[in-house]
Scaffold this motif. Structure first.
Motif, short mmCIF file in Angstrom:
data_model
loop_
_atom_site.label_atom_id
_atom_site.label_comp_id
_atom_site.label_asym_id
_atom_site.label_seq_id
_atom_site.Cartn_x
_atom_site.Cartn_y
_atom_site.Cartn_z
N THR A 131 0.70 -1.23 -0.15
CA THR A 131 -0.11 -0.12 0.12
C THR A 131 0.60 1.19 0.22
N MET A 132 1.98 1.35 0.94
CA MET A 132 2.74 2.30 0.82
C MET A 132 3.52 2.42 -0.45
N TRP A 133 3.94 1.21 -1.11
CA TRP A 133 4.73 1.34 -2.42
C TRP A 133 3.81 1.97 -3.38
N ILE A 166 0.90 1.99 -16.92
CA ILE A 166 1.64 1.97 -15.47
C ILE A 166 0.59 2.36 -14.19
N GLU A 167 -0.07 3.45 -14.71
CA GLU A 167 -1.25 3.82 -13.67
C GLU A 167 -2.10 2.72 -13.50
N GLN A 168 -2.52 2.26 -14.60
CA GLN A 168 -3.76 1.10 -14.45
C GLN A 168 -3.20 0.02 -13.79
N TYR A 169 -1.84 -0.50 -14.11
CA TYR A 169 -1.27 -1.59 -13.29
C TYR A 169 -1.35 -1.06 -11.63
N VAL A 170 -0.76 -0.17 -11.48
CA VAL A 170 -0.69 0.40 -9.99
C VAL A 170 -2.01 0.37 -9.34
N GLU A 171 -3.19 0.84 -9.96
CA GLU A 171 -4.43 0.88 -9.60
C GLU A 171 -4.86 -0.59 -9.23
N MET A 172 -4.57 -1.25 -10.16
CA MET A 172 -5.05 -2.79 -10.03
C MET A 172 -4.36 -3.35 -9.08
N VAL A 173 -2.83 -3.17 -8.68
CA VAL A 173 -2.38 -3.67 -7.55
C VAL A 173 -3.01 -3.24 -6.20
N LEU A 174 -3.42 -1.80 -6.10
CA LEU A 174 -4.02 -1.36 -4.83
C LEU A 174 -5.36 -1.95 -4.64
N SER A 175 -6.26 -2.23 -5.78
CA SER A 175 -7.65 -2.85 -5.70
C SER A 175 -7.43 -4.29 -5.45
N TYR A 176 -6.23 -5.05 -5.67
CA TYR A 176 -6.21 -6.27 -5.36
C TYR A 176 -5.72 -6.60 -3.88
N ILE A 177 -5.06 -5.64 -3.24
CA ILE A 177 -4.61 -5.66 -1.91
C ILE A 177 -5.91 -5.20 -1.02
N ARG A 178 -6.89 -4.34 -1.57
CA ARG A 178 -7.96 -4.05 -0.67
C ARG A 178 -9.34 -5.05 -0.90
N LEU A 179 -8.91 -5.81 -1.90
CA LEU A 179 -9.92 -6.78 -2.12
C LEU A 179 -10.70 -7.62 -1.14
N ASP A 180 -9.66 -8.19 0.08
CA ASP A 180 -10.25 -8.78 0.99
C ASP A 180 -10.97 -8.06 2.08
N SER A 181 -10.43 -6.87 2.11
CA SER A 181 -11.10 -6.07 3.16
C SER A 181 -12.15 -5.05 2.52
N SER A 182 -12.56 -5.07 1.21
CA SER A 182 -13.36 -4.10 0.51
C SER A 182 -14.54 -3.79 1.06
N GLU A 183 -15.43 -4.77 2.11
CA GLU A 183 -16.58 -4.57 2.49
C GLU A 183 -16.44 -3.34 3.30
N ASN A 184 -15.34 -3.12 3.80
CA ASN A 184 -15.35 -1.90 5.03
C ASN A 184 -15.12 -0.75 4.18
N ASP A 185 -15.00 -0.67 2.92
CA ASP A 185 -14.62 0.44 2.13
C ASP A 185 -15.89 0.75 1.03
N PHE A 186 -16.69 -0.09 1.26
CA PHE A 186 -17.97 -0.02 0.67
C PHE A 186 -18.91 1.30 0.99
N VAL A 187 -19.24 1.97 -0.18
CA VAL A 187 -20.39 3.01 0.37
C VAL A 187 -21.40 2.89 -0.73
N ILE A 188 -22.55 1.98 -0.03
CA ILE A 188 -23.56 1.47 -0.80
C ILE A 188 -24.70 2.68 -0.91
N LYS A 189 -24.86 3.15 -1.95
CA LYS A 189 -26.01 4.28 -2.24
C LYS A 189 -26.55 4.01 -3.62
N GLU A 190 -27.46 5.01 -4.11
CA GLU A 190 -28.15 5.00 -5.19
C GLU A 190 -27.44 5.96 -6.08
N TYR A 191 -26.87 5.67 -7.20
CA TYR A 191 -26.13 6.27 -8.01
C TYR A 191 -26.59 6.37 -9.41
N ASN A 192 -26.37 7.51 -10.09
CA ASN A 192 -26.79 7.44 -11.47
C ASN A 192 -25.54 6.68 -12.54
#
Length: 337
Positions: A131-133, A166-192
């Protein structure tokens, strides 16, 4: 009912198997007892009467012992589902052998807890490091983008395109790290939904222009209950795949009934034998092996994120014709606090 009967019969069989030696020994004692009495010319009635009393008392002892045996079996069977949480309900040992087994279980449980604790610490340290990286690498990426923007040469355009990857790969790494704990990161709302799709499209607009691929976007006019950040990430990944494997033609984004969104391209398509495995972690398929740069994580992340959001994804494809991705954004089963 049949399963219970089979289970009970199995317990009886195991009980007899375990105590067959004492039972045989008890029968031998009865026979010796009867034989000795008969040698002393005692009346047959007295011998039979005393033998029956011994058998009756022995049968009562066996029944009592079997009931305790069965209760302990049921208690241990129920404990199997709770043993990973607590060992408080472990039956008290009745003899030295049971005490040895109990101590062994407690020792193994302590070792298991120690191992899990060390594993959790190591995993947490690894996640903190990556995450720091990821956050640190964003600084030189942003600096390079500014340097590239000052020049309008063809090389700068190529560098900008590679930097975007490179930016896309970095975002993919960050999403992969957060995947197991992503429930805590969810903001469930109604969106357009249209606003969410436009965010992804704007990000990939330079690639559409660079590859000369046209975009056909039809407004959905849908309001969806979801998490905006994670759904944007999913749509970005799907657009990235569509652009990567489409050399000419167009990419269409349009709605279907019941809050379904379709992302369809006129790319190279996916082999029929690859489709059942495209959501597997690390699976790249024929296209990935040809491309040599595929990670096999994009669709894996999309599937996992959509499952957590209670959305669904399906893919239809034909070699040389194109690929159609269908997102079912209706809520099926999710807890919202």
């Amino acid at each position: 009912m049949e399963n219970n009967e089979i289970k009970f019969t199995h317990v009886i069989y195991d009980y007899i198997k375990q105590y067959i030696k004492p039972i045989i020994l008890f029968i031998i004692f009865i026979l010796i007892f009867t034989l000795i009495f008969s040698l002393y010319y005692l009346e047959l009635e007295a011998i039979l009467y005393s033998s029956l009393i011994c058998c009756f008392i022995g049968l009562i002892c066996i029944c009592i012992n079997f009931i305790n045996y069965y209760k302990k079996h049921i208690q241990l069977y129920k404990l199997q589902k709770e043993i990973s949480i607590s060992l408080e309900n472990l039956p008290s040992p009745k003899n030295l052998m049971e005490e040895d087994y109990t101590n062994l279980i407690l020792s193994l449980n302590n070792e298991y807890k120690s191992y899990i604790s060390k594993s959790d610490i190591a995993k947490s340290n690894m996640i903190d490091y990556y995450t720091m990286w990821v956050h640190q690498i964003k600084t030189p990426i942003s600096a390079m983008k500014l340097l590239i923007q000052t020049s309008e040469s063809e090389i700068s355009s190529d560098l900008s395109s590679e930097l975007f990857k490179i930016e896309q790969y970095v975002e993919m790494v960050l999403s992969y790290i957060r995947l197991d704990s992503s429930e805590n990161d969810f903001v469930i709302k109604e969106y357009n939904l249209d606003d969410i799709v436009r965010q992804a499209v704007r990000k990939y607009a330079p690639l559409f222009i660079r590859k000369k691929i046209s975009l056909d976007f039809q407004n959905t006019n849908y309001k969806v209950l979801t998490d905006e950040k994670w759904l944007v990430f999913v749509i970005e990944q799907l657009l990235s795949n569509a652009i990567k494997y489409t050399n000419k033609g167009k990419i269409s984004i349009y709605p279907l009934e019941n809050k379904k969104l379709v992302i369809e391209d006129t790319g190279i398509g996916i082999s029929p034998e690859d489709i059942p495995r495209i959501f597997d972690k690390g699976f790249t398929g024929y296209n990935g092996r040809t491309d040599k740069k595929a990670t096999g994580l994009g669709l894996y992340l999309c599937k996992n994120i959509l499952d957590k959001l209670s959305h669904r994804i399906a893919i239809e494809s034909e070699i040389g014709v194109g690929t159609k991705v269908i997102l079912d954004l209706s809520m099926i089963n999710i807890n919202i606090e």
